[in-house]
Enzyme design. Structure first.
Site, PDB file in Angstrom:
ATOM      1  N   GLU A  67      15.862   1.153 -52.783  1.00  0.00           N
ATOM      2  CA  GLU A  67      14.545   1.273 -52.123  1.00  0.00           C
ATOM      3  C   GLU A  67      14.372   0.032 -51.352  1.00  0.00           C
ATOM      4  O   GLU A  67      14.365  -1.132 -51.863  1.00  0.00           O
ATOM      5  CB  GLU A  67      13.728   1.515 -53.246  1.00  0.00           C
ATOM      6  CG  GLU A  67      12.269   1.400 -52.794  1.00  0.00           C
ATOM      7  CD  GLU A  67      11.069   1.714 -54.003  1.00  0.00           C
ATOM      8  OE1 GLU A  67       9.903   1.450 -53.463  1.00  0.00           O
ATOM      9  OE2 GLU A  67      11.527   1.936 -54.935  1.00  0.00           O
ATOM     10  N   ASP A 127      -0.472   0.317 -53.340  1.00  0.00           N
ATOM     11  CA  ASP A 127      -0.369   1.329 -54.356  1.00  0.00           C
ATOM     12  C   ASP A 127      -1.872   1.838 -54.843  1.00  0.00           C
ATOM     13  O   ASP A 127      -2.027   1.978 -56.031  1.00  0.00           O
ATOM     14  CB  ASP A 127       0.546   0.548 -55.330  1.00  0.00           C
ATOM     15  CG  ASP A 127       1.915   0.712 -54.880  1.00  0.00           C
ATOM     16  OD1 ASP A 127       2.379   1.565 -54.403  1.00  0.00           O
ATOM     17  OD2 ASP A 127       2.737  -0.332 -55.370  1.00  0.00           O
ATOM     18  N   ASP A 169       1.242  -2.309 -48.769  1.00  0.00           N
ATOM     19  CA  ASP A 169       1.612  -1.594 -49.766  1.00  0.00           C
ATOM     20  C   ASP A 169       0.744  -1.935 -51.112  1.00  0.00           C
ATOM     21  O   ASP A 169       1.276  -2.797 -51.933  1.00  0.00           O
ATOM     22  CB  ASP A 169       3.212  -2.045 -50.309  1.00  0.00           C
ATOM     23  CG  ASP A 169       3.539  -1.455 -51.308  1.00  0.00           C
ATOM     24  OD1 ASP A 169       3.473  -0.442 -51.733  1.00  0.00           O
ATOM     25  OD2 ASP A 169       4.590  -1.996 -52.134  1.00  0.00           O
ATOM     26  N   TRP A 216      14.853  -1.442 -56.840  1.00  0.00           N
ATOM     27  CA  TRP A 216      14.344  -2.248 -56.002  1.00  0.00           C
ATOM     28  C   TRP A 216      14.104  -3.619 -56.319  1.00  0.00           C
ATOM     29  O   TRP A 216      13.894  -3.757 -57.807  1.00  0.00           O
ATOM     30  CB  TRP A 216      12.922  -1.475 -56.018  1.00  0.00           C
ATOM     31  CG  TRP A 216      11.837  -2.542 -54.998  1.00  0.00           C
ATOM     32  CD1 TRP A 216      11.715  -2.577 -53.852  1.00  0.00           C
ATOM     33  CD2 TRP A 216      11.063  -3.565 -55.615  1.00  0.00           C
ATOM     34  NE1 TRP A 216      10.856  -3.494 -53.329  1.00  0.00           N
ATOM     35  CE2 TRP A 216      10.342  -4.109 -54.523  1.00  0.00           C
ATOM     36  CE3 TRP A 216      10.361  -3.840 -56.899  1.00  0.00           C
ATOM     37  CZ2 TRP A 216       9.454  -5.101 -54.768  1.00  0.00           C
ATOM     38  CZ3 TRP A 216       9.674  -4.888 -57.018  1.00  0.00           C
ATOM     39  CH2 TRP A 216       9.065  -5.841 -55.963  1.00  0.00           C
ATOM     40  N   ASP A 218       4.193   6.523 -57.085  1.00  0.00           N
ATOM     41  CA  ASP A 218       4.331   5.074 -57.481  1.00  0.00           C
ATOM     42  C   ASP A 218       3.205   4.366 -57.004  1.00  0.00           C
ATOM     43  O   ASP A 218       2.881   4.100 -55.725  1.00  0.00           O
ATOM     44  CB  ASP A 218       5.712   4.716 -56.676  1.00  0.00           C
ATOM     45  CG  ASP A 218       5.799   3.054 -56.967  1.00  0.00           C
ATOM     46  OD1 ASP A 218       4.899   2.567 -57.952  1.00  0.00           O
ATOM     47  OD2 ASP A 218       6.585   2.211 -56.305  1.00  0.00           O
ATOM     48  N   ASP A 262       9.439   4.702 -49.729  1.00  0.00           N
ATOM     49  CA  ASP A 262       8.393   4.574 -50.157  1.00  0.00           C
ATOM     50  C   ASP A 262       7.131   4.500 -48.861  1.00  0.00           C
ATOM     51  O   ASP A 262       7.228   3.530 -48.253  1.00  0.00           O
ATOM     52  CB  ASP A 262       8.385   3.069 -51.079  1.00  0.00           C
ATOM     53  CG  ASP A 262       7.082   3.031 -51.727  1.00  0.00           C
ATOM     54  OD1 ASP A 262       5.688   2.888 -51.216  1.00  0.00           O
ATOM     55  OD2 ASP A 262       7.209   2.820 -52.979  1.00  0.00           O
ATOM     56  N   LYS A 306      11.881  -2.599 -48.516  1.00  0.00           N
ATOM     57  CA  LYS A 306      10.290  -3.024 -48.690  1.00  0.00           C
ATOM     58  C   LYS A 306      10.205  -3.844 -47.232  1.00  0.00           C
ATOM     59  O   LYS A 306      11.413  -4.446 -46.854  1.00  0.00           O
ATOM     60  CB  LYS A 306       9.860  -3.856 -49.821  1.00  0.00           C
ATOM     61  CG  LYS A 306       8.412  -3.827 -49.769  1.00  0.00           C
ATOM     62  CD  LYS A 306       7.893  -4.261 -51.176  1.00  0.00           C
ATOM     63  CE  LYS A 306       6.468  -4.212 -51.286  1.00  0.00           C
ATOM     64  NZ  LYS A 306       6.125  -4.260 -52.440  1.00  0.00           N
TER      65      LYS A 306
END
Length: 424
Positions: free
Chosen positions: A231, A301, A299, A189, A331, A264, A233
């Site tokens: 990955e 997390d 995002d 990523w 994650d 993700d 985004k």
């Protein structure tokens, strides 16, 4: 505790009879669930500080919030915290490492020169636990990522540095796999992008593709041991207007280069669910990789909670028969609460959702759908939601020799008092 054990036993017998009435063997389901590995992310334990000689903390589109006392300050403390967390989590586990958790000692080396020996402590720890290790190149918190570009950087020197870093990480992952006997996911990523609208959206993506091709052409890597993934985004901090590694860019790359794609759950528009993407990708890819997190509006997390979104992900994996083809990792990072507790809560919730998917009755709902009886399908789906799953979960924890219910909380509080809070 003995009285609670008796209650768990009674609940298990009750649940076994109820689920059997609905065509489910919960013992077989628990056994199937216990075989699915979930990769726990090391970076929750120390706010992505890492073990490099200069621990300035995360930067470059990555940040944690909060300053709860007791953060691990190095590899030994982080592994101690991991030991405590793992003692409360059922099922098969792996550990997901970032490259900045290399322990160099007195050796002077930048990330383009890391070797498996810089991870020897992690390898020894994992072998002792019988666990596998996954690997992530660290394309942030570095002078060569300060302007927001790495593998797509216009400066060839900087681009080559990051290419070499990724190559070294694949070599390290191969060592992980050989030492532990378990394949290692190596996930790429990058934070590359622009805060405001770019004049040229094509050139950075061309450079990214060229860099990735250079990384993956290494013929010395055994693809059965190193499971490569890219990955994407939607956007990130400081790259709100343009992300080089977008969904379309990297999904297309993964499909054409025959490597894994990482979904993700925080990297998409808030109205998108990665659960709906799993069956689509499974039609085209032998394996995919997940980073399970909980985004709040973006995002962010947050610690994985036992939500409908999480359950949909696990249902899709189990109902589709993909439990051996979807590789699950977590994650998130939360420094506003006890960091070890954050691991335990998120991992236990993920295991809960996975087990619940395995014990959910399927035969009658599938049959109703085939027959066009959507009324019956909905009625059964809703009734199954109130089956005595908590009894199954408690029994599963006991079978896995970890605390059932809230039995882990006071033990963790004791560890916090006696160990973590003394770190200053």
């Amino acid at each position: 505790m003995a009285d609670y054990d008796k209650l768990v036993g009674r609940g298990y017998e009750y649940a076994k009879e109820i689920y059997s009435h609905n065509g489910v063997d919960i013992d077989a389901a628990m056994e199937d669930c216990s075989k699915v590995a979930i990769s726990m992310h090391c970076w929750q334990g120390d706010d992505i500080m890492g073990c490099e000689s200069v621990a300035a903390g995360a930067s470059g589109g990555i940040q944690t919030t909060g300053n709860y006392p007791g953060r691990a300050r190095g590899g030994d403390e982080l592994r101690n915290d991991l030991d405590v967390a793992l003692s409360f989590i059922p099922g098969t586990k792996k550990l997901n490492l970032h490259a900045n958790y290399a322990e160099l000692g007195a050796r002077k080396a930048d990330r383009d020169a890391y070797t498996p020996d810089d991870f020897k402590n992690w390898i020894a720890w994992a072998k002792e636990k019988g666990m596998g290790l996954d690997m992530n190149p660290t394309f942030f918190s570095h002078k060569y990522a300060a302007d927001g570009f790495t593998l797509s950087h216009p400066d060839e020197k900087i681009r080559k540095f990051w290419i070499e870093h990724a190559k070294r990480c694949r070599e390290i992952a191969q060592a992980f796999a050989k030492e532990t006997g378990k394949p290692a996911v190596t996930n790429v990523w990058i934070p590359d992008g622009y805060k405001d609208t770019p004049a040229d959206t094509v050139a950075p993506r061309k450079r990214l593709i060229e860099s990735l091709d250079e990384i993956y052409k290494d013929t010395g890597i055994d693809r059965s041991l190193v499971l490569d993934a890219v990955e994407s985004k939607l956007f990130g901090i400081g790259v709100e207007s343009y992300t080089v590694g977008s969904h379309e860019t990297l999904l297309s790359y993964a499909l054409t280069r025959k490597i894994m794609y990482t979904l993700d759950s925080g990297h998409y528009h808030p109205t998108e669910y990665i659960s709906d993407k799993i069956s689509s990708l499974m039609l085209y890819m032998p394996l995919i990789h997940l980073h399970v997190t909980r985004g709040v509006r973006w995002d962010s997390d947050h610690v994985v909670a036992f939500t409908d979104d999480l359950q949909k992900i696990m249902d899709e994996i189990v109902f589709g028969g993909f439990s051996e083809r979807v590789l699950i990792g977590l994650d998130y990072f939360d420094a506003s609460i006890n960091r070890v507790a954050a691991w335990v809560i998120g991992m236990r919730n993920t295991q809960k959702a996975l087990l619940r998917a395995f014990v959910t009755p399927r035969k009658e709902t599938v049959e109703a759908e085939k027959n066009g009886d959507f009324t019956l399908r909905l009625a059964l789906q809703e009734e199954y939601k109130t089956l005595p799953f908590s009894c199954v979960w408690d029994a599963y924890c006991e079978k896995q020799n970890v605390p059932a219910g809230d039995g882990w909380i006071e033990k963790l509080k004791k560890y916090e008092r006696e160990v973590m809070l003394k770190r200053g």
